[in-house]
Write a protein that holds these residues in place. Structure first.
Motif, PDB file in Angstrom:
ATOM      1  N   ASP A 151      -4.855 -46.286 -20.765  1.00 38.35           N
ATOM      2  CA  ASP A 151      -5.406 -47.603 -21.097  1.00 38.35           C
ATOM      3  C   ASP A 151      -5.531 -48.514 -19.877  1.00 38.35           C
ATOM      4  N   ASP A 152      -4.676 -48.305 -18.885  1.00 39.71           N
ATOM      5  CA  ASP A 152      -4.689 -49.151 -17.691  1.00 39.71           C
ATOM      6  C   ASP A 152      -5.707 -48.688 -16.653  1.00 39.71           C
ATOM      7  N   HIS A 153      -6.330 -47.533 -16.869  1.00 39.45           N
ATOM      8  CA  HIS A 153      -7.198 -46.955 -15.843  1.00 39.45           C
ATOM      9  C   HIS A 153      -8.508 -46.433 -16.428  1.00 39.45           C
ATOM     10  N   LEU A 154      -8.978 -47.094 -17.480  1.00 38.57           N
ATOM     11  CA  LEU A 154     -10.200 -46.641 -18.141  1.00 38.57           C
ATOM     12  C   LEU A 154     -11.406 -46.680 -17.205  1.00 38.57           C
ATOM     13  N   SER A 155     -11.568 -47.758 -16.445  1.00 36.22           N
ATOM     14  CA  SER A 155     -12.727 -47.851 -15.556  1.00 36.22           C
ATOM     15  C   SER A 155     -12.635 -46.830 -14.431  1.00 36.22           C
ATOM     16  N   THR A 156     -11.425 -46.598 -13.926  1.00 32.63           N
ATOM     17  CA  THR A 156     -11.241 -45.589 -12.876  1.00 32.63           C
ATOM     18  C   THR A 156     -11.630 -44.209 -13.387  1.00 32.63           C
ATOM     19  N   LEU A 157     -11.149 -43.861 -14.566  1.00 36.13           N
ATOM     20  CA  LEU A 157     -11.458 -42.555 -15.135  1.00 36.13           C
ATOM     21  C   LEU A 157     -12.941 -42.419 -15.435  1.00 36.13           C
ATOM     22  N   LEU A 158     -13.546 -43.506 -15.882  1.00 34.72           N
ATOM     23  CA  LEU A 158     -14.973 -43.471 -16.170  1.00 34.72           C
ATOM     24  C   LEU A 158     -15.775 -43.210 -14.899  1.00 34.72           C
ATOM     25  N   LEU A 159     -15.420 -43.874 -13.809  1.00 33.83           N
ATOM     26  CA  LEU A 159     -16.149 -43.707 -12.558  1.00 33.83           C
ATOM     27  C   LEU A 159     -15.923 -42.338 -11.942  1.00 33.83           C
ATOM     28  N   LEU A 160     -14.741 -41.757 -12.172  1.00 35.61           N
ATOM     29  CA  LEU A 160     -14.411 -40.489 -11.532  1.00 35.61           C
ATOM     30  C   LEU A 160     -14.476 -39.302 -12.490  1.00 35.61           C
ATOM     31  N   GLN A 161     -15.115 -39.469 -13.639  1.00 36.09           N
ATOM     32  CA  GLN A 161     -15.132 -38.360 -14.591  1.00 36.09           C
ATOM     33  C   GLN A 161     -15.978 -37.187 -14.099  1.00 36.09           C
ATOM     34  N   ASP A 162     -16.915 -37.435 -13.201  1.00 31.52           N
ATOM     35  CA  ASP A 162     -17.743 -36.369 -12.630  1.00 31.52           C
ATOM     36  C   ASP A 162     -17.887 -36.650 -11.139  1.00 31.52           C
ATOM     37  N   GLU A 163     -17.073 -35.988 -10.318  1.00 34.71           N
ATOM     38  CA  GLU A 163     -17.049 -36.306  -8.893  1.00 34.71           C
ATOM     39  C   GLU A 163     -18.365 -35.998  -8.177  1.00 34.71           C
ATOM     40  N   PRO A 164     -19.035 -34.879  -8.455  1.00 31.84           N
ATOM     41  CA  PRO A 164     -20.343 -34.676  -7.809  1.00 31.84           C
ATOM     42  C   PRO A 164     -21.329 -35.795  -8.136  1.00 31.84           C
ATOM     43  N   LEU A 165     -21.313 -36.270  -9.392  1.00 34.74           N
ATOM     44  CA  LEU A 165     -22.194 -37.368  -9.761  1.00 34.74           C
ATOM     45  C   LEU A 165     -21.770 -38.663  -9.058  1.00 34.74           C
ATOM     46  N   ALA A 166     -20.459 -38.845  -8.903  1.00 34.78           N
ATOM     47  CA  ALA A 166     -19.965 -40.024  -8.196  1.00 34.78           C
ATOM     48  C   ALA A 166     -20.401 -39.998  -6.730  1.00 34.78           C
ATOM     49  N   HIS A 167     -20.343 -38.827  -6.113  1.00 35.61           N
ATOM     50  CA  HIS A 167     -20.826 -38.690  -4.733  1.00 35.61           C
ATOM     51  C   HIS A 167     -22.321 -39.002  -4.660  1.00 35.61           C
ATOM     52  N   ALA A 168     -23.071 -38.526  -5.643  1.00 35.20           N
ATOM     53  CA  ALA A 168     -24.513 -38.784  -5.656  1.00 35.20           C
ATOM     54  C   ALA A 168     -24.796 -40.276  -5.802  1.00 35.20           C
ATOM     55  N   LEU A 169     -24.022 -40.958  -6.642  1.00 34.84           N
ATOM     56  CA  LEU A 169     -24.189 -42.397  -6.815  1.00 34.84           C
ATOM     57  C   LEU A 169     -23.948 -43.132  -5.502  1.00 34.84           C
ATOM     58  N   ALA A 170     -22.846 -42.788  -4.831  1.00 32.14           N
ATOM     59  CA  ALA A 170     -22.529 -43.458  -3.565  1.00 32.14           C
ATOM     60  C   ALA A 170     -23.585 -43.158  -2.508  1.00 32.14           C
ATOM     61  N   ALA A 171     -24.019 -41.909  -2.431  1.00 30.90           N
ATOM     62  CA  ALA A 171     -25.021 -41.542  -1.429  1.00 30.90           C
ATOM     63  C   ALA A 171     -26.346 -42.255  -1.686  1.00 30.90           C
ATOM     64  N   ARG A 172     -26.704 -42.401  -2.950  1.00 27.44           N
ATOM     65  CA  ARG A 172     -27.988 -43.022  -3.302  1.00 27.44           C
ATOM     66  C   ARG A 172     -28.035 -44.496  -2.913  1.00 27.44           C
ATOM     67  N   TRP A 173     -26.989 -45.232  -3.234  1.00 25.60           N
ATOM     68  CA  TRP A 173     -27.031 -46.676  -3.054  1.00 25.60           C
ATOM     69  C   TRP A 173     -26.476 -47.136  -1.711  1.00 25.60           C
ATOM     70  N   LEU A 174     -25.710 -46.313  -1.040  1.00 23.17           N
ATOM     71  CA  LEU A 174     -25.132 -46.713   0.247  1.00 23.17           C
ATOM     72  C   LEU A 174     -25.822 -46.031   1.423  1.00 23.17           C
ATOM     73  N   ARG A 175     -26.990 -45.485   1.159  1.00 22.33           N
ATOM     74  CA  ARG A 175     -27.760 -44.804   2.208  1.00 22.33           C
ATOM     75  C   ARG A 175     -28.053 -45.694   3.420  1.00 22.33           C
ATOM     76  N   PRO A 176     -28.311 -47.004   3.267  1.00 21.53           N
ATOM     77  CA  PRO A 176     -28.575 -47.838   4.442  1.00 21.53           C
ATOM     78  C   PRO A 176     -27.427 -47.885   5.453  1.00 21.53           C
ATOM     79  N   LEU A 177     -26.214 -47.507   5.030  1.00 26.68           N
ATOM     80  CA  LEU A 177     -25.060 -47.525   5.927  1.00 26.68           C
ATOM     81  C   LEU A 177     -24.850 -46.188   6.631  1.00 26.68           C
ATOM     82  N   ALA A 178     -25.669 -45.197   6.317  1.00 30.75           N
ATOM     83  CA  ALA A 178     -25.425 -43.833   6.796  1.00 30.75           C
ATOM     84  C   ALA A 178     -25.505 -43.703   8.314  1.00 30.75           C
TER      85      ALA A 178
END
Length: 312
Positions: free
Chosen positions: A178-205
């Motif tokens: 119950d204390d980590h619902l948002s964390t678990l939601l964001l990390l439920q699929d790590e490859p997808l999480a990597h894709a999300l970060a790569a997509r939106w943080l590309r200007p910093l690459a």
């Protein structure tokens, strides 16, 4: 029904074996058979244990069992079906049976290759009743769910256990999904999480790791705080420093940085990247400290604390 129960418990077979002997058989033996056959016919501890295992599997199987079959299994296991349950997963699987003995209403079983428990949940929070039996044990406690969704509580308890590895100690404590619902939601699929970060943080690459880290921390603090003064306070830097970095970010991201959807996606991407880095560091520390006691602490650090740790 009585004859079938006697057969299951081993009485009928022995009685039949004695009845098949000659009439002149030993009277004392016949008396013994009659004594055993008239013994209490309640379910044995072994039969109840097997029924409990079957019930656990039926409750956590993707194939939904009928209400009637669940009721029959629950009666055989001596475990009244509750309206809601929550799961408990222990970092030390060998302690599961000890905990089950301490919690009289626990239903133990195997899920995902690990021993776990299901507990009736009468209170949506339900923490107070678990504090004492879980003291000194590192465990993860799933969210309260309707009985039919028991597998969901188990999956997330085990997922949280994997994200927060720890060795037991006297100071170990339970960590609640119950204390980590948002964390678990964001990390439920790590490859997808990597894709999300790569997509939106590309200007910093194209920046150096230090430059990228500095701007990421600043951008997240700015998105969370809503302005330079709030971000500066979170980062323990001067507001002018935040404004300077935000001008750099505006050049990199362009006018989209003011778009609500872009800001939402950027905040998710930044949070996800931070959480994945935190999990990697935690696993690395646990690996380096093999043989040493590590207490459980899965509270995601504040942005300001992360910034100070990284010297920003």
């Amino acid at each position: 029904m009585e004859e079938a129960l006697l057969s299951v418990l081993g009485y009928r077979e022995e009685e039949d074996r004695h009845d098949g002997r000659q009439e002149g058989g030993d009277e004392e033996t016949r008396e013994g058979v009659r004594g055993r056959a008239s013994a209490p016919t309640g379910p044995s501890a072994q039969a109840m244990s097997l029924a409990a295992q079957d019930l656990f599997r039926a409750l956590t199987d993707d194939r939904a069992a009928s209400e009637a079959s669940l009721a029959d299994l629950a009666e055989a296991a001596g475990w009244p079906l509750p309206d809601a349950v929550r799961a408990v997963a222990l970092a030390t699987p060998g302690e599961t049976q000890q905990l089950a003995a301490a919690l009289e209403d626990a239903l133990p079983g195997m899920f995902g290759g690990r021993p776990c428990l299901l507990l009736p949940s009468t209170d949506p929070d339900g923490r107070a009743e678990l504090e004492l039996p879980l003291r000194g044990r590192f465990a993860t406690v799933g969210h309260a769910v309707p009985l039919r969704d028991a597998a969901s509580s188990l999956r997330w308890a085990l997922r949280l256990l994997a994200l927060a590895p720890s060795r037991g100690s006297q100071d170990a404590r339970a960590v609640f999904v119950d204390d980590h619902l948002s964390t678990l939601l964001l990390l439920q699929d790590e490859p997808l999480a990597h894709a999300l970060a790569a997509r939106w943080l590309r200007p910093l690459a194209d920046l150096t790791p230090r430059q990228s880290e500095r701007l990421e921390v600043t951008l997240l603090a700015w998105l969370e705080g809503g302005g330079a003064p709030e971000a500066a306070k979170a980062l323990s830097v001067h507001p002018q420093t935040v404004r300077y970095r935000m001008r750099q970010l505006e050049k990199l991201f362009g006018p989209n940085l003011r778009d609500p959807r872009t800001r939402f996606e950027l905040e998710m991407a930044l949070r996800t990247r931070r959480l994945m880095a935190q999990v990697r560091r935690r696993h690395s520390r646990v690996g380096r400290r093999a043989g040493r006691v590590v207490t459980a602490d899965f509270t995601p650090p504040l942005v300001g604390r992360m910034a100070r740790v990284n010297g920003l």
